[in-house]
Scaffold this motif. Structure first.
Motif: not given
Length: 182
Positions: A27, A34, A37
């Motif tokens: 990620k 995030v 990913a």
């Protein structure tokens, strides 16, 4: 058609972004957020995308994009098949996902000529020695009311002052930042 390595090149060049592995999946994050990913086989990827716009994105290319698992629908997230997306579209999606995670003052950095984003990222990390080769020896620096000439003078100034804001204008000569205006 794009692949995970192309995504890595784009994402890793963005300021404040870093790659990490979580439960066997790679990620990209900014801080703890995030923004990209990969699936375990790296054939698919997920990326930050506004919830209100994701149905339109999926409808525009159902062979390329799909909804995340039901448990992740509450997030601003969309998934895609890397093989169905070209490099230009992937770059735009990854950069826009990154923009959702960083302060607005950084949003224009990817559009400035290389190596501007890299220089700003190094200055942000106080990595002045690493930034020096990317700055022209006769650098013209203007940050509001501070006007400096020469790479060494600029780096000496930055060691004792707060981090600079990203530039509004730059000029690059011979692969080095020659002029930086904020």
């Amino acid at each position: 058609m794009t692949d995970a390595e192309a995504v890595r090149r784009v994402a890793s060049a963005l300021p404040r972004a870093y790659e990490t592995q979580v439960r066997g999946r790679w990620k990209f994050r900014v801080g703890q957020i995030v923004f990209v990913a990969f699936s375990k086989d790296e054939q698919q990827f997920g990326f930050g995308f506004p919830k209100l716009e994701r149905d339109a994105l999926i409808a525009s290319a159902p062979h390329a994009f799909f909804l995340p698992p039901p448990s992740d629908l509450r997030y601003q997230w969309v998934c895609g098949h890397l093989a169905a997306i070209d490099d230009e579209e992937m770059t735009e999606l990854v950069t826009d996902a990154w923009r959702m995670c960083v302060p607005a003052m950084l949003h224009d950095l990817p559009e400035l000529p290389p190596p501007t984003a890299k220089v700003w990222s190094l200055l942000d990390d106080d990595a002045y020695a690493d930034a020096a080769p990317l700055l022209h020896p006769h650098l013209h620096w203007q940050d509001r009311d501070v006007v400096l000439r020469g790479r060494n003078n600029v780096l000496a100034h930055l060691r004792h002052h707060p981090r600079p804001r990203p530039p509004r204008e730059v000029e690059v000569r011979d692969g080095q930042v020659y002029r930086w205006v904020r």
